[in-house]
Design an enzyme around this catalytic site. Structure first.
Site, PDB file in Angstrom:
ATOM      1  N   CYS A  35      -2.305   1.691  12.143  1.00  0.00           N
ATOM      2  CA  CYS A  35      -3.176   0.986  13.086  1.00  0.00           C
ATOM      3  C   CYS A  35      -3.179  -0.507  12.860  1.00  0.00           C
ATOM      4  O   CYS A  35      -3.226  -0.956  11.713  1.00  0.00           O
ATOM      5  CB  CYS A  35      -4.627   1.428  12.903  1.00  0.00           C
ATOM      6  SG  CYS A  35      -4.874   3.144  13.221  1.00  0.00           S
ATOM      7  N   ASP A  57     -11.444  10.611  10.931  1.00  0.00           N
ATOM      8  CA  ASP A  57     -10.080  10.443  11.442  1.00  0.00           C
ATOM      9  C   ASP A  57      -9.401   9.191  10.894  1.00  0.00           C
ATOM     10  O   ASP A  57      -9.814   8.076  11.189  1.00  0.00           O
ATOM     11  CB  ASP A  57     -10.162  10.382  12.973  1.00  0.00           C
ATOM     12  CG  ASP A  57      -8.842  10.033  13.616  1.00  0.00           C
ATOM     13  OD1 ASP A  57      -7.804  10.267  12.984  1.00  0.00           O
ATOM     14  OD2 ASP A  57      -8.851   9.536  14.764  1.00  0.00           O
ATOM     15  N   ARG A 105      -4.938   5.686  25.923  1.00  0.00           N
ATOM     16  CA  ARG A 105      -5.834   5.803  24.767  1.00  0.00           C
ATOM     17  C   ARG A 105      -6.508   4.451  24.459  1.00  0.00           C
ATOM     18  O   ARG A 105      -7.592   4.393  23.934  1.00  0.00           O
ATOM     19  CB  ARG A 105      -5.003   6.270  23.578  1.00  0.00           C
ATOM     20  CG  ARG A 105      -5.798   6.438  22.307  1.00  0.00           C
ATOM     21  CD  ARG A 105      -4.989   7.101  21.213  1.00  0.00           C
ATOM     22  NE  ARG A 105      -5.878   7.653  20.231  1.00  0.00           N
ATOM     23  CZ  ARG A 105      -6.328   7.003  19.161  1.00  0.00           C
ATOM     24  NH1 ARG A 105      -5.950   5.762  18.941  1.00  0.00           N
ATOM     25  NH2 ARG A 105      -7.161   7.579  18.328  1.00  0.00           N
TER      26      ARG A 105
HETATM   27  P1  XMP Z   1      -3.554   8.135   9.395  1.00  0.00           P
HETATM   28  O1  XMP Z   1      -4.118   7.158   8.443  1.00  0.00           O
HETATM   29  O2  XMP Z   1      -3.905   9.547   9.062  1.00  0.00           O
HETATM   30  O3  XMP Z   1      -4.267   7.807  10.789  1.00  0.00           O
HETATM   31  O4  XMP Z   1      -2.091   7.948   9.594  1.00  0.00           O
HETATM   32  C1  XMP Z   1      -4.115   8.589  11.931  1.00  0.00           C
HETATM   33  C2  XMP Z   1      -5.074   8.152  13.006  1.00  0.00           C
HETATM   34  O5  XMP Z   1      -4.817   6.800  13.412  1.00  0.00           O
HETATM   35  C3  XMP Z   1      -5.223   6.623  14.764  1.00  0.00           C
HETATM   36  N1  XMP Z   1      -4.106   6.024  15.484  1.00  0.00           N
HETATM   37  C4  XMP Z   1      -4.011   4.716  15.781  1.00  0.00           C
HETATM   38  N2  XMP Z   1      -4.884   3.690  15.610  1.00  0.00           N
HETATM   39  N3  XMP Z   1      -3.301   2.205  16.565  1.00  0.00           N
HETATM   40  C5  XMP Z   1      -4.532   2.438  16.038  1.00  0.00           C
HETATM   41  O6  XMP Z   1      -5.313   1.494  15.910  1.00  0.00           O
HETATM   42  C6  XMP Z   1      -2.378   3.179  16.762  1.00  0.00           C
HETATM   43  O7  XMP Z   1      -1.278   2.937  17.235  1.00  0.00           O
HETATM   44  C7  XMP Z   1      -2.766   4.502  16.354  1.00  0.00           C
HETATM   45  N4  XMP Z   1      -2.132   5.711  16.454  1.00  0.00           N
HETATM   46  C8  XMP Z   1      -2.991   6.604  15.898  1.00  0.00           C
HETATM   47  C9  XMP Z   1      -5.596   7.976  15.307  1.00  0.00           C
HETATM   48  O8  XMP Z   1      -6.995   8.052  15.322  1.00  0.00           O
HETATM   49  C10 XMP Z   1      -4.976   8.929  14.291  1.00  0.00           C
HETATM   50  O9  XMP Z   1      -5.608  10.183  14.237  1.00  0.00           O
END
Ligand code: XMP
Length: 497
Positions: A316, A349, A412
């Site tokens: 993120c 999450d 999203r």
């Molecule tokens: P982890 O730390 O488990 O996080 O890899 C997974 C979660 O990250 C969120 N997610 C995103 N957040 N930009 C964001 O700010 C992104 O591109 C992105 N893609 C996923 C999402 O909540 C996921 O479950």
């Protein structure tokens, strides 16, 4: 000694999991007495508190089936067409076994010219029309094809004719027993399509049996009232998502997640009301939220679960790009404290990279943890392994990365209507971690040990101990964090099980 959670999290700091540490409490039970059974949402119970994130490099049917077989659950991503997403749900739910092979089909007059046509499959199926739902006529094992002198000939000339198959409803143990008894290398699993002929839905190989029999057994699988694996799916908050949801409900989805990086919006609230009215039996998880105010709005609108986290995910960049978000430990504690008053379970999450983070999330009030990067390098994640700098890796990308948004996930981030697209995530790769069927049971054992140290024999007891100020925490200084990790060694091997 130490700080009660309410005091620690009320000082104006945004704490991540690594910032805080629990003080040990009193042990009066063995590790195996710890139960991690929990609720994903008001009516969906799980034996294992883990959720695979709805990301297109994390959760499709293999991951969903594997997670359900472990007593956990996978949420199928929506970065695809509604009918494909529905077919991924159907596929995961039609399994009784915890994995899913790529299936490759040929018609009798086709030939197989290169080994690449097998992709990662151990065999190719020959069916009447060369498609999945057509009569199975034969199989070609990769090992047999490799021995062929002339590859241009039609498959019908050398395929193994009239192969045996087993019903898709057979359990893994039944199929394993059949393979062993008949000394077969693989067997296809078929499903009867309501009188419209058979469809090959999966296969099990002798290698699968050997691999999986070596894995530790965890908990009871997550099975719904329909007798099939529990599977969740993500949708957005647009008008078109109502139509998407119709497809998913028909496919038997057990829980729906409204996928948004900032869930406290008029779009989400209207969608929650629509879903609760149209499908009162369906559990609905809203989010993402990180504050009590956001959470209260969604609870009032009627959600059955809340997904917590903004910018804490490993891929993120939301906090950097938009200057909003919250440290994940603070976010989980604050939201869970409010949600508990309404009996709404919280999904923590993002930001999980070890079992200690899971202990922290669950003790701070979450009922489950949702993971992306922790699962992305596994056997069950979509995609194939590549070699990078001598290491086996799999791609893992943020749903807010430009690459993923090109496929539609910009909704999203409420950016699908915007003229200019801004990324809130990156594309990367993660190391091969083997099968979730192996590392999740070990991870859960580590979590149980953490609970034991805290004197909590269940999630409920951890939450009670925290809220009654019996459990105490402290903030770790930078030096304490260094001390808490491995340090002072010239080299070491990181192996946990
Ligand atoms: P982890 O730390 O488990 O996080 O890899 C997974 C979660 O990250 C969120 N997610 C995103 N957040 N930009 C964001 O700010 C992104 O591109 C992105 N893609 C996923 C999402 O909540 C996921 O479950």
């Amino acid at each position: 000694d130490g700080f009660p959670a309410a005091r620690l999290f009320d000082q104006g700091f945004s704490y991540t999991y690594d910032d805080v540490i629990f003080l040990p409490h009193y042990i009066d039970f063995p590790t195996d007495a710890v139960s991690l059974s929990t609720k994903l949402s008001r009516r969906v119970a799980l034996a294992t508190p883990c959720v695979a994130s709805p990301m297109d490099t994390v959760t499709e049917s293999s991951m969903a089936a594997a997670m359900a077989s472990l007593g956990a659950i996978g949420i199928i991503h929506s970065n695809t067409t509604p009918s494909h997403q529905a077919s991924l749900i159907r596929l995961a739910k039609s399994h009784k076994i915890p994995f899913n092979h790529d299936l490759i089909f040929k018609s009798p007059s086709d030939s197989i010219l290169s080994a690449e046509e097998f992709s990662s499959a151990p065999c190719i199926f020959v069916t009447e029309s060369g498609t999945q739902n057509s009569k199975l006529l034969g199989t070609v094992a990769k090992s047999d094809w490799e021995k062929l002198a002339e590859k241009e000939i039609r498959v019908s000339e050398y395929m193994t004719k009239s192969p045996v198959s087993l019903p898709a409803g057979y359990s893994f143990e039944d199929v394993a027993g059949y393979l062993a008894k008949n000394k077969l290398q693989f067997v296809p699993l078929v499903r009867d399509n309501d009188g419209e002929g058979e469809e090959i839905v999966n296969l099990v190989t002798a290698d699968d049996v050997e691999r999986i029999q070596g894995f530790p057994k965890l908990a009871l699988p997550s099975v719904g009232f329909d007798g099939e694996f529990l599977v969740g799916a993500a949708i957005g908050t647009r008008e078109t998502d109502k139509e998407r949801l119709e497809h998913l409900v028909k496919a038997g989805v057990n829980v729906v997640v409204l996928d948004s990086s900032q869930g406290n919006s008029i779009y989400q609230i209207e969608m929650i009301k629509y879903i609760k009215q149209t499908y009162p039996e369906l559990d609905l998880i809203g989010g993402n939220v990180v504050t009590a105010y956001q959470a209260q709005n969604l609870i009032q609108a009627g959600v059955d679960g809340l997904r917590v986290g903004m910018g804490s995910g490993s891929i993120c960049t939301t906090q950097e790009v938009c200057a909003v978000g919250r440290g994940q430990a603070t976010a989980v504690y604050k939201v869970a404290s409010i949600a508990a008053q309404s009996g709404v379970p919280v999904v923590a999450d993002g930001g999980i990279s070890n079992s200690g983070h899971i202990v922290k999330a669950l003790t701070l009030g979450a009922s489950t943890v949702m993971m992306g990067s922790f699962l992305a390098g596994s056997h069950e994640a979509p995609g194939t392994y590549e070699i990078q700098g001598g290491r086996r890796v799999k791609k893992y990308r943020g749903m807010g990365s430009l690459e993923a948004m090109m496929k539609g996930s910009d909704a999203r981030y409420l950016g699908d209507k915007a003229k200019l697209k801004i990324a809130q995530g990156v594309v990367g790769s993660v190391a091969d971690k083997g099968s979730v069927l192996k590392f999740i049971p070990y991870t859960m054992q580590a979590v149980k040990q953490g609970f034991q140290d805290l004197g909590a024999s269940s999630l409920q007891s951890a939450h009670d101990l925290l809220r009654s100020d019996v459990l105490r925490l402290e903030v770790r200084t930078g030096a304490a964090q260094v001390e808490g990790g491995v340090h002072g060694l010239v080299s070491y091997e990181k192996k946990s099980f």
